[in-house]
Write a protein that holds these residues in place. Structure first.
Motif, PDB file in Angstrom:
ATOM      1  N   GLU A  40       0.841  -1.185   0.000  1.00 16.27           N
ATOM      2  CA  GLU A  40       0.000   0.000   0.000  1.00 16.27           C
ATOM      3  C   GLU A  40       0.881   1.242   0.000  1.00 16.27           C
ATOM      4  O   GLU A  40       1.978   1.236   0.523  1.00 16.27           O
ATOM      5  N   LYS A  41       0.374   2.295  -0.602  1.00 18.73           N
ATOM      6  CA  LYS A  41       1.120   3.548  -0.623  1.00 18.73           C
ATOM      7  C   LYS A  41       0.177   4.701  -0.314  1.00 18.73           C
ATOM      8  O   LYS A  41      -1.026   4.570  -0.454  1.00 18.73           O
ATOM      9  N   ASP A  42       0.766   5.795   0.077  1.00 18.73           N
ATOM     10  CA  ASP A  42      -0.002   6.989   0.416  1.00 18.73           C
ATOM     11  C   ASP A  42      -0.151   7.841  -0.844  1.00 18.73           C
ATOM     12  O   ASP A  42       0.809   8.467  -1.296  1.00 18.73           O
ATOM     13  N   HIS A  43      -1.351   7.849  -1.418  1.00 23.44           N
ATOM     14  CA  HIS A  43      -1.587   8.581  -2.666  1.00 23.44           C
ATOM     15  C   HIS A  43      -1.629  10.086  -2.460  1.00 23.44           C
ATOM     16  O   HIS A  43      -1.711  10.826  -3.423  1.00 23.44           O
ATOM     17  N   THR A  44      -1.597  10.542  -1.213  1.00 26.24           N
ATOM     18  CA  THR A  44      -1.715  11.978  -0.986  1.00 26.24           C
ATOM     19  C   THR A  44      -0.358  12.680  -1.002  1.00 26.24           C
ATOM     20  O   THR A  44      -0.300  13.893  -0.899  1.00 26.24           O
ATOM     21  N   THR A  45       0.715  11.922  -1.148  1.00 30.28           N
ATOM     22  CA  THR A  45       2.050  12.543  -1.173  1.00 30.28           C
ATOM     23  C   THR A  45       2.651  12.455  -2.575  1.00 30.28           C
ATOM     24  O   THR A  45       2.246  11.611  -3.388  1.00 30.28           O
ATOM     25  N   ALA A  46       3.636  13.299  -2.845  1.00 32.06           N
ATOM     26  CA  ALA A  46       4.329  13.257  -4.137  1.00 32.06           C
ATOM     27  C   ALA A  46       5.028  11.915  -4.297  1.00 32.06           C
ATOM     28  O   ALA A  46       4.995  11.319  -5.382  1.00 32.06           O
ATOM     29  N   ASP A  47       5.657  11.418  -3.238  1.00 36.49           N
ATOM     30  CA  ASP A  47       6.328  10.116  -3.321  1.00 36.49           C
ATOM     31  C   ASP A  47       5.320   9.007  -3.620  1.00 36.49           C
ATOM     32  O   ASP A  47       5.603   8.105  -4.410  1.00 36.49           O
ATOM     33  N   GLY A  48       4.152   9.069  -2.992  1.00 34.30           N
ATOM     34  CA  GLY A  48       3.117   8.064  -3.248  1.00 34.30           C
ATOM     35  C   GLY A  48       2.685   8.083  -4.698  1.00 34.30           C
ATOM     36  O   GLY A  48       2.484   7.033  -5.313  1.00 34.30           O
ATOM     37  N   PHE A  49       2.585   9.269  -5.284  1.00 38.11           N
ATOM     38  CA  PHE A  49       2.213   9.387  -6.691  1.00 38.11           C
ATOM     39  C   PHE A  49       3.297   8.795  -7.582  1.00 38.11           C
ATOM     40  O   PHE A  49       3.025   8.034  -8.506  1.00 38.11           O
ATOM     41  N   VAL A  50       4.558   9.133  -7.293  1.00 39.22           N
ATOM     42  CA  VAL A  50       5.676   8.610  -8.092  1.00 39.22           C
ATOM     43  C   VAL A  50       5.720   7.091  -7.984  1.00 39.22           C
ATOM     44  O   VAL A  50       5.917   6.386  -8.990  1.00 39.22           O
ATOM     45  N   ILE A  51       5.519   6.561  -6.786  1.00 44.80           N
ATOM     46  CA  ILE A  51       5.508   5.107  -6.599  1.00 44.80           C
ATOM     47  C   ILE A  51       4.408   4.478  -7.450  1.00 44.80           C
ATOM     48  O   ILE A  51       4.617   3.443  -8.084  1.00 44.80           O
ATOM     49  N   SER A  52       3.242   5.102  -7.498  1.00 45.34           N
ATOM     50  CA  SER A  52       2.145   4.571  -8.316  1.00 45.34           C
ATOM     51  C   SER A  52       2.545   4.478  -9.784  1.00 45.34           C
ATOM     52  O   SER A  52       2.287   3.479 -10.445  1.00 45.34           O
ATOM     53  N   VAL A  53       3.181   5.524 -10.290  1.00 44.63           N
ATOM     54  CA  VAL A  53       3.603   5.529 -11.695  1.00 44.63           C
ATOM     55  C   VAL A  53       4.651   4.441 -11.931  1.00 44.63           C
ATOM     56  O   VAL A  53       4.583   3.685 -12.911  1.00 44.63           O
ATOM     57  N   LEU A  54       5.608   4.333 -11.024  1.00 45.91           N
ATOM     58  CA  LEU A  54       6.647   3.313 -11.177  1.00 45.91           C
ATOM     59  C   LEU A  54       6.051   1.909 -11.133  1.00 45.91           C
ATOM     60  O   LEU A  54       6.473   1.022 -11.882  1.00 45.91           O
ATOM     61  N   GLN A  55       5.066   1.701 -10.284  1.00 43.39           N
ATOM     62  CA  GLN A  55       4.419   0.390 -10.206  1.00 43.39           C
ATOM     63  C   GLN A  55       3.687   0.066 -11.511  1.00 43.39           C
ATOM     64  O   GLN A  55       3.711  -1.076 -11.962  1.00 43.39           O
ATOM     65  N   ILE A  56       3.068   1.068 -12.121  1.00 44.26           N
ATOM     66  CA  ILE A  56       2.399   0.855 -13.409  1.00 44.26           C
ATOM     67  C   ILE A  56       3.424   0.436 -14.462  1.00 44.26           C
ATOM     68  O   ILE A  56       3.218  -0.526 -15.206  1.00 44.26           O
ATOM     69  N   ALA A  60       3.619  -3.296 -16.235  1.00 45.56           N
ATOM     70  CA  ALA A  60       3.508  -3.413 -17.686  1.00 45.56           C
ATOM     71  C   ALA A  60       4.699  -4.177 -18.269  1.00 45.56           C
ATOM     72  O   ALA A  60       4.538  -4.995 -19.182  1.00 45.56           O
ATOM     73  N   GLU A  61       5.881  -3.927 -17.738  1.00 44.39           N
ATOM     74  CA  GLU A  61       7.068  -4.641 -18.218  1.00 44.39           C
ATOM     75  C   GLU A  61       6.987  -6.118 -17.859  1.00 44.39           C
ATOM     76  O   GLU A  61       7.290  -6.982 -18.670  1.00 44.39           O
ATOM     77  N   ILE A  62       6.581  -6.401 -16.633  1.00 43.69           N
ATOM     78  CA  ILE A  62       6.459  -7.799 -16.188  1.00 43.69           C
ATOM     79  C   ILE A  62       5.469  -8.545 -17.084  1.00 43.69           C
ATOM     80  O   ILE A  62       5.695  -9.686 -17.452  1.00 43.69           O
ATOM     81  N   GLU A  65       3.761  -6.002 -21.703  1.00 45.51           N
ATOM     82  CA  GLU A  65       2.860  -5.126 -22.436  1.00 45.51           C
ATOM     83  C   GLU A  65       3.154  -3.652 -22.142  1.00 45.51           C
ATOM     84  O   GLU A  65       2.268  -2.911 -21.715  1.00 45.51           O
ATOM     85  N   PRO A  66       4.392  -3.214 -22.372  1.00 50.11           N
ATOM     86  CA  PRO A  66       4.714  -1.826 -22.040  1.00 50.11           C
ATOM     87  C   PRO A  66       3.921  -0.817 -22.870  1.00 50.11           C
ATOM     88  O   PRO A  66       3.742   0.318 -22.456  1.00 50.11           O
ATOM     89  N   GLU A  67       3.413  -1.242 -24.036  1.00 52.33           N
ATOM     90  CA  GLU A  67       2.638  -0.318 -24.870  1.00 52.33           C
ATOM     91  C   GLU A  67       1.306   0.058 -24.221  1.00 52.33           C
ATOM     92  O   GLU A  67       0.653   0.999 -24.646  1.00 52.33           O
ATOM     93  N   ARG A  68       0.907  -0.673 -23.171  1.00 53.19           N
ATOM     94  CA  ARG A  68      -0.345  -0.334 -22.489  1.00 53.19           C
ATOM     95  C   ARG A  68      -0.184   0.847 -21.519  1.00 53.19           C
ATOM     96  O   ARG A  68      -1.167   1.373 -21.027  1.00 53.19           O
ATOM     97  N   VAL A  69       1.043   1.224 -21.237  1.00 50.64           N
ATOM     98  CA  VAL A  69       1.267   2.403 -20.392  1.00 50.64           C
ATOM     99  C   VAL A  69       1.165   3.633 -21.288  1.00 50.64           C
ATOM    100  O   VAL A  69       1.894   3.756 -22.263  1.00 50.64           O
ATOM    101  N   LYS A  70       0.239   4.503 -20.960  1.00 48.63           N
ATOM    102  CA  LYS A  70      -0.026   5.655 -21.817  1.00 48.63           C
ATOM    103  C   LYS A  70      -0.149   6.916 -20.987  1.00 48.63           C
ATOM    104  O   LYS A  70      -0.378   6.862 -19.783  1.00 48.63           O
ATOM    105  N   VAL A  71      -0.022   8.034 -21.680  1.00 54.33           N
ATOM    106  CA  VAL A  71      -0.231   9.332 -21.059  1.00 54.33           C
ATOM    107  C   VAL A  71      -1.554   9.864 -21.606  1.00 54.33           C
ATOM    108  O   VAL A  71      -1.789   9.818 -22.821  1.00 54.33           O
ATOM    109  N   CYS A  72      -2.409  10.334 -20.734  1.00 49.96           N
ATOM    110  CA  CYS A  72      -3.714  10.858 -21.139  1.00 49.96           C
ATOM    111  C   CYS A  72      -3.541  11.938 -22.208  1.00 49.96           C
ATOM    112  O   CYS A  72      -2.645  12.777 -22.117  1.00 49.96           O
ATOM    113  N   ARG A  73      -4.384  11.887 -23.233  1.00 47.96           N
ATOM    114  CA  ARG A  73      -4.279  12.814 -24.354  1.00 47.96           C
ATOM    115  C   ARG A  73      -4.676  14.236 -23.993  1.00 47.96           C
ATOM    116  O   ARG A  73      -4.352  15.183 -24.717  1.00 47.96           O
ATOM    117  N   SER A  74      -5.348  14.416 -22.887  1.00 49.14           N
ATOM    118  CA  SER A  74      -5.752  15.759 -22.469  1.00 49.14           C
ATOM    119  C   SER A  74      -4.520  16.563 -22.060  1.00 49.14           C
ATOM    120  O   SER A  74      -3.761  16.147 -21.193  1.00 49.14           O
TER     121      SER A  74
END
Ligand code: ZN
Length: 113
Positions: A40-56, A60-62, A65-74
Protein backbone atom coordinates in the motif's frame (compact mmCIF):
# COMPACT_ATOMS: atom_id res chain seq x y z
CA UNK A 1 6.88 -20.60 -3.89
CA UNK A 2 3.30 -21.87 -3.57
CA UNK A 3 3.97 -25.31 -5.02
CA UNK A 4 6.55 -26.20 -2.39
CA UNK A 5 4.96 -25.08 0.87
CA UNK A 6 1.96 -26.19 2.97
CA UNK A 7 -0.67 -23.49 3.60
CA UNK A 8 0.56 -22.63 7.13
CA UNK A 9 4.16 -22.54 5.99
CA UNK A 10 3.15 -20.42 3.02
CA UNK A 11 1.45 -17.84 5.24
CA UNK A 12 4.44 -17.72 7.59
CA UNK A 13 6.92 -17.45 4.75
CA UNK A 14 4.83 -14.74 3.11
CA UNK A 15 4.73 -12.77 6.38
CA UNK A 16 8.50 -13.06 6.75
CA UNK A 17 9.13 -11.94 3.18
CA UNK A 18 6.70 -9.05 3.62
CA UNK A 19 8.46 -7.98 6.84
CA UNK A 20 11.87 -8.03 5.12
CA UNK A 21 10.50 -6.08 2.15
CA UNK A 22 8.92 -3.50 4.48
CA UNK A 23 12.25 -2.91 6.23
CA UNK A 24 13.96 -2.28 2.88
CA UNK A 25 11.23 -0.03 1.51
CA UNK A 26 10.97 -2.25 -1.57
CA UNK A 27 7.26 -1.43 -1.98
CA UNK A 28 6.25 -5.08 -2.36
CA UNK A 29 4.52 -7.63 -0.14
CA UNK A 30 3.15 -11.17 -0.26
CA UNK A 31 -0.43 -12.17 0.53
CA UNK A 32 -1.19 -15.07 2.89
CA UNK A 33 -1.59 -17.25 -0.17
CA UNK A 34 1.89 -16.33 -1.42
CA UNK A 35 0.86 -13.95 -4.19
CA UNK A 36 3.27 -11.05 -4.68
CA UNK A 37 1.59 -7.64 -4.53
CA UNK A 38 2.53 -4.00 -4.46
CA UNK A 39 2.54 -2.66 -0.91
CA UNK A 40 0.00 0.00 0.00
CA UNK A 41 1.12 3.55 -0.62
CA UNK A 42 0.00 6.99 0.42
CA UNK A 43 -1.59 8.58 -2.67
CA UNK A 44 -1.72 11.98 -0.99
CA UNK A 45 2.05 12.54 -1.17
CA UNK A 46 4.33 13.26 -4.14
CA UNK A 47 6.33 10.12 -3.32
CA UNK A 48 3.12 8.06 -3.25
CA UNK A 49 2.21 9.39 -6.69
CA UNK A 50 5.68 8.61 -8.09
CA UNK A 51 5.51 5.11 -6.60
CA UNK A 52 2.15 4.57 -8.32
CA UNK A 53 3.60 5.53 -11.70
CA UNK A 54 6.65 3.31 -11.18
CA UNK A 55 4.42 0.39 -10.21
CA UNK A 56 2.40 0.85 -13.41
CA UNK A 57 5.60 0.82 -15.48
CA UNK A 58 6.95 -2.22 -13.61
CA UNK A 59 3.66 -4.14 -13.95
CA UNK A 60 3.51 -3.41 -17.69
CA UNK A 61 7.07 -4.64 -18.22
CA UNK A 62 6.46 -7.80 -16.19
CA UNK A 63 3.35 -8.54 -18.26
CA UNK A 64 5.29 -7.87 -21.46
CA UNK A 65 2.86 -5.13 -22.44
CA UNK A 66 4.71 -1.83 -22.04
CA UNK A 67 2.64 -0.32 -24.87
CA UNK A 68 -0.35 -0.33 -22.49
CA UNK A 69 1.27 2.40 -20.39
CA UNK A 70 -0.03 5.65 -21.82
CA UNK A 71 -0.23 9.33 -21.06
CA UNK A 72 -3.71 10.86 -21.14
CA UNK A 73 -4.28 12.81 -24.35
CA UNK A 74 -5.75 15.76 -22.47
CA UNK A 75 -3.19 18.58 -22.37
CA UNK A 76 -4.60 19.65 -19.00
CA UNK A 77 -4.27 16.16 -17.50
CA UNK A 78 -1.30 14.15 -18.86
CA UNK A 79 -1.99 11.46 -16.24
CA UNK A 80 -0.12 8.16 -16.72
CA UNK A 81 -2.48 5.19 -16.90
CA UNK A 82 -2.52 1.50 -17.77
CA UNK A 83 -4.78 0.83 -20.76
CA UNK A 84 -6.90 -2.20 -19.78
CA UNK A 85 -9.17 -1.99 -22.84
CA UNK A 86 -9.31 -5.20 -24.90
CA UNK A 87 -8.52 -3.27 -28.09
CA UNK A 88 -5.68 -1.35 -26.38
CA UNK A 89 -6.97 1.90 -27.87
CA UNK A 90 -7.77 4.05 -24.83
CA UNK A 91 -6.59 7.63 -25.12
CA UNK A 92 -8.07 9.15 -21.94
CA UNK A 93 -7.17 8.30 -18.37
CA UNK A 94 -10.91 8.29 -17.67
CA UNK A 95 -13.83 8.49 -20.08
CA UNK A 96 -15.92 9.98 -17.25
CA UNK A 97 -13.56 12.93 -16.81
CA UNK A 98 -11.11 13.65 -19.64
CA UNK A 99 -13.09 11.77 -22.31
CA UNK A 100 -16.29 13.58 -21.34
CA UNK A 101 -14.53 16.97 -21.33
CA UNK A 102 -13.16 16.28 -24.82
CA UNK A 103 -16.60 15.31 -26.12
CA UNK A 104 -18.11 18.46 -24.62
CA UNK A 105 -15.42 20.69 -26.19
CA UNK A 106 -15.89 19.02 -29.58
CA UNK A 107 -19.66 19.44 -29.31
CA UNK A 108 -19.34 23.15 -28.43
CA UNK A 109 -16.83 23.67 -31.25
CA UNK A 110 -19.25 22.13 -33.78
CA UNK A 111 -22.15 24.25 -32.49
CA UNK A 112 -20.08 27.47 -32.66
CA UNK A 113 -19.49 27.00 -36.38
ZN1 ZN B 1 -6.82 12.51 -18.22
Amino acid sequence: MRDHLARADLAATSAELTAVAARTGAGIRWSETGSPEFAEKDHTTADGFVISVLQILFFAEIKGEPERVKVCRSSQCRFVFYDRSPARNSTWCSMDICGARHKMRAYRSRRAR
